[in-house]
Design a protein around this motif. Structure first.
Motif, PDB file in Angstrom:
ATOM      1  N   ASP A   1      47.052   5.513 -22.757  1.00 12.95           N
ATOM      2  CA  ASP A   1      47.611   5.842 -24.067  1.00 12.95           C
ATOM      3  C   ASP A   1      47.170   7.232 -24.539  1.00 12.95           C
ATOM      4  OD1 ASP A   1      45.304   3.792 -26.072  1.00 12.95           O
ATOM      5  OD2 ASP A   1      44.980   5.456 -24.687  1.00 12.95           O
TER       6      ASP A   1
ATOM      7  N   TYR B   1      54.166  -0.435 -23.298  1.00 16.94           N
ATOM      8  CA  TYR B   1      53.229   0.663 -23.530  1.00 16.94           C
ATOM      9  C   TYR B   1      51.921   0.115 -24.121  1.00 16.94           C
ATOM     10  CZ  TYR B   1      51.497   5.180 -25.067  1.00 16.94           C
ATOM     11  OH  TYR B   1      50.719   6.294 -25.234  1.00 16.94           O
TER      12      TYR B   1
ATOM     13  N   VAL C   1      52.625   1.522 -18.317  1.00 14.13           N
ATOM     14  CA  VAL C   1      53.826   2.305 -18.033  1.00 14.13           C
ATOM     15  C   VAL C   1      54.099   2.252 -16.540  1.00 14.13           C
ATOM     16  CG1 VAL C   1      54.757   4.656 -17.985  1.00 14.13           C
ATOM     17  CG2 VAL C   1      53.589   3.817 -20.028  1.00 14.13           C
TER      18      VAL C   1
END
Lengths: 113, 157
Positions: B82, B134, B137
């Motif tokens: 992230d 997410y 991914v």
């Protein structure tokens, strides 16, 4: 003269965060330190999406002043991760209690095509 | 002549032992990549198993009417990331999709180097899946591998 708000403050610990009533004990971790807390993880809000399990964790502001993304709440060996705040609105706080979006058990399913 | 299991052996072994993939994974995620041949849909991998490559067989096309056998195999490259950065041009970049593509590029090179000369990588179709799960991914390749059916060989495998 006692106001309702004063009664709520009393009830917060005596009733809502009483671990014999609605709350459970847990550990809040921000990555650098652990805090023993009482927490309510709302079972009614538990749902499976984003290939994981999401819920709302109600944490007293007196216990955790600044919750953050990727902090964790561990209850009975199960670790929830504080999820991203939505739309930049910040985590919700009514002055007494944080309502934190939490997630656990994320799974990758995109390999199935 | 390669059947689907032989192809899976070649591909997974090549991916697992690839030094470039391992080095890339260590640079960005402090650990080597993992390789799965197929997966348990009842207990799918999570963030701790990433960066991860899952190889699954999709289909095969063989028979006496075919001069060329075809096998279709999926190679899913999955990262859990992230992080974001701001480029020199001021672009806010969420890096997971980029990392997935980097991993896919290395994985494709590893697959190609592991194939024998009689196996042709006829087509590579790539899907990018950056949003639904997410920060998990995925970048998924669908590989079409073909091989001529030679006289005297089993046309069905």
């Amino acid at each position: 003269m006692a106001f309702f708000a004063d009664d709520i403050l009393t009830d917060l610990d005596a009733v809502f965060y009483n671990t014999d009533e609605f709350a459970v004990t847990g550990v809040y971790s921000d990555g650098s330190r652990d805090i023993d807390i009482s927490v309510i993880i709302d079972a009614a809000d538990i749902r499976a999406d984003r290939a994981g399990i999401t819920a709302v964790a109600y944490v007293k502001a007196a216990d955790v002043q600044t919750p953050g993304y990727r902090h964790t709440i561990t209850v009975d060996g199960v670790t929830w991760t504080v999820d991203q705040e939505k739309h930049g609105a910040g985590y919700r706080n009514d002055g007494l209690v944080w309502q934190l979006p939490v997630i656990r058990g994320q799974r990758a399913t995109q390999w199935r095509i | 002549m390669a059947d689907i299991n032989t192809l899976l052996d070649l591909i997974t072994a090549g991916l697992s032992s690839d030094a470039a993939l391992s080095a890339w994974a260590t640079i960005y995620y402090d650990k080597p990549h993992a390789v799965f041949e197929s997966c348990d849909p009842r207990n799918e991998p999570g963030p701790d198993e990433c960066p991860l490559i899952i190889v699954t067989a999709d289909s095969k096309s063989t028979g006496q009417g075919h001069s060329v056998k075809r096998h279709v195999i999926h190679v899913a490259c999955i990262v859990y990331d992230d992080a974001r950065e701001v480029t020199l041009e001021g672009v806010v970049r969420f890096v997971a999709e980029r990392r997935g593509e980097e991993m896919r590029t290395l994985a494709l090179a590893a697959v190609r180097s592991g194939l024998t000369d009689d196996i042709h990588l006829e087509e590579v179709e790539t899907k990018f899946l950056p949003l639904d799960e997410y920060p998990l991914v995925a970048v998924v390749m669908t590989l079409v591998l073909s091989q001529e059916t030679l006289i005297g060989q089993n046309p069905f495998e």
